[in-house]
Design an enzyme around this catalytic site. Structure first.
Site, mmCIF file in Angstrom:
data_model
loop_
_atom_site.group_PDB
_atom_site.id
_atom_site.type_symbol
_atom_site.label_atom_id
_atom_site.label_comp_id
_atom_site.label_asym_id
_atom_site.label_seq_id
_atom_site.Cartn_x
_atom_site.Cartn_y
_atom_site.Cartn_z
ATOM 1 N N TYR A 156 -31.258 10.033 25.495
ATOM 2 C CA TYR A 156 -31.640 8.885 24.638
ATOM 3 C C TYR A 156 -32.994 8.168 25.058
ATOM 4 C CZ TYR A 156 -31.028 4.938 21.300
ATOM 5 O OH TYR A 156 -30.912 4.417 20.243
ATOM 6 N N LYS B 167 -13.241 24.606 5.891
ATOM 7 C CA LYS B 167 -14.287 25.507 5.958
ATOM 8 C C LYS B 167 -15.236 25.431 7.200
ATOM 9 C CE LYS B 167 -16.131 28.708 3.193
ATOM 10 N NZ LYS B 167 -16.523 28.471 1.792
#
Length: 372
Positions: A19, A74
């Protein structure tokens, strides 16, 4: 499904890299050189699995929320078989323009777009317009995944019977997303267009019909050179191959009218157009879409490797050449050990996705659509 970090966050130094302030340097680098996003973020290995919930499995138009389990499944298959990260995105709209607008706006976050369970004929326009608009692969798996595996299976089936694709007369039962794509893929793979007959719910598609959509009119102009008319029984009379992607039932008498040593791919799930045991009475080779019978034609043989290869090559689209290469790779995995009950690789065969990925990446480079 879950999201997990690929780097540790155990110290202040780790945090400063993941970060602020370290991440700002990566942002600045990408702003200066946009292609670096593939190297320094998940974009280079992540696809979006996008649906509008309009044609989910055999369940129909069940909407965005109810479609989520399929999209999650999927995504899990993408990761398991292709090492590709995937994010399920279910859109609460079935308006073509809105879908295209939303997916276009989301596209910078992904390396590819896998369209899923979008009803025909809208799916054709959505894929075409997104493919034109985006510099990343767009692939509607219900069309092309099925078609690629069908071509692979037919290659091996023809080899077993000592036949050539160019010698086969093929009937495709169904003119929806899968039927149209199967027809085009078989022609791209070597079946003569004039020897293909496509049948929809109203009968054989031919130029004399006045009820054809533009997509079906294109099929009428390129297939069925003999001008056959009638229903499925008339289509199958003397045919060598039946590919069923319609979900409708086909009478045993119609299958019995096929040429000797025929090939039947009855792919509707969970109930095939003709039961495999019935088909086997009249055909030399049989495949289905089910996992409890031999020779399962399963899209998982195609899409993980296709996207793995496309991402590795940083392809800007998925070309017909890449699809044919994928089919050849799938067929090649079991080419040395073909049997009537095993001319399609198992969906769990670990050799398939790497073989498909390598073939697709090479085809992308050969076809001039690769960026590396």
């Amino acid at each position: 499904m879950a999201i997990a970090a690929t780097v540790p966050l155990a110290s202040r130094d780790d945090l400063s890299l993941a970060y602020t302030p370290g991440v700002a340097r990566v942002c600045e680098a990408i702003a200066a050189e946009p292609d670096l996003v593939d190297d320094y973020t998940w974009v280079g290995h992540t696809v979006a699995v996008v649906t509008d919930g309009s044609a989910v499995l055999g369940l129909g138009n069940i909407g965005a929320r109810a479609a989520m389990p399929v999209m999650e499944g999927k995504a899990v298959l993408f990761k398991q078989f292709g090492g590709v990260d995937a994010v399920p995105i279910c859109l609460d709209t079935q308006d073509v323009d809105e879908i295209i607008s939303v997916v276009t706006a989301l596209a910078p976050s992904f390396g590819g777009i896998n369209l899923e369970d979008i009803s025909a004929p809208r799916c054709f326009e959505i894929e075409r317009r997104l493919d034109d608009a985006l510099p990343i692969p767009v692939f509607h798996d219900d069309q092309h995944g099925t078609a690629i595996v069908v071509l692979a299976a037919l290659r091996n089936a023809a080899t077993l019977l000592d036949r050539k694709l160019s010698d086969l007369r093929v009937v495709v039962s169904g003119a929806g997303a899968a039927g149209v794509a199967v027809t085009k893929m078989l022609i791209a793979g070597g079946v003569h267009a004039e020897d293909v007959v496509v049948v929809d719910s109203r009968g054989i598609i031919h130029g004399g019909r006045s009820d054809l959509t533009p997509v079906k009119a294109d099929l009428a102009a390129t297939t069925n050179a003999a001008g056959r008319s009638g229903g499925i029984a008339e289509a199958l009379a003397g045919a060598d191959v039946l590919v069923g992607v319609s979900g409708g039932q086909i009478a045993e008498e119609a299958v019995a009218g096929m040429a000797p040593d025929g090939i039947v791919f009855a792919l509707a799930n969970p109930t095939p157009e003709v039961h495999p045991d019935v088909a086997a009475r009249h055909a030399a080779l049989v495949a289905t879409g089910r996992s409890d019978f031999p020779n399962q034609i399963n899209n998982v043989l195609a899409f993980p490797g296709i996207f793995r290869g496309a991402l590795e090559a940083r392809a800007i689209r998925v070309t017909d050449g890449m699809k044919v290469a994928a089919a050849d790779a799938i067929a090649g995995v079991v080419a040395d050990a073909l049997r009537p009950d095993a001319f399609v690789p198992s969906a769990l065969d670990p050799r398939v996705a790497p073989a498909v990925a390598a073939a697709v990446a090479e085809a992308a480079r050969r076809g001039g659509v690769a960026r590396r």
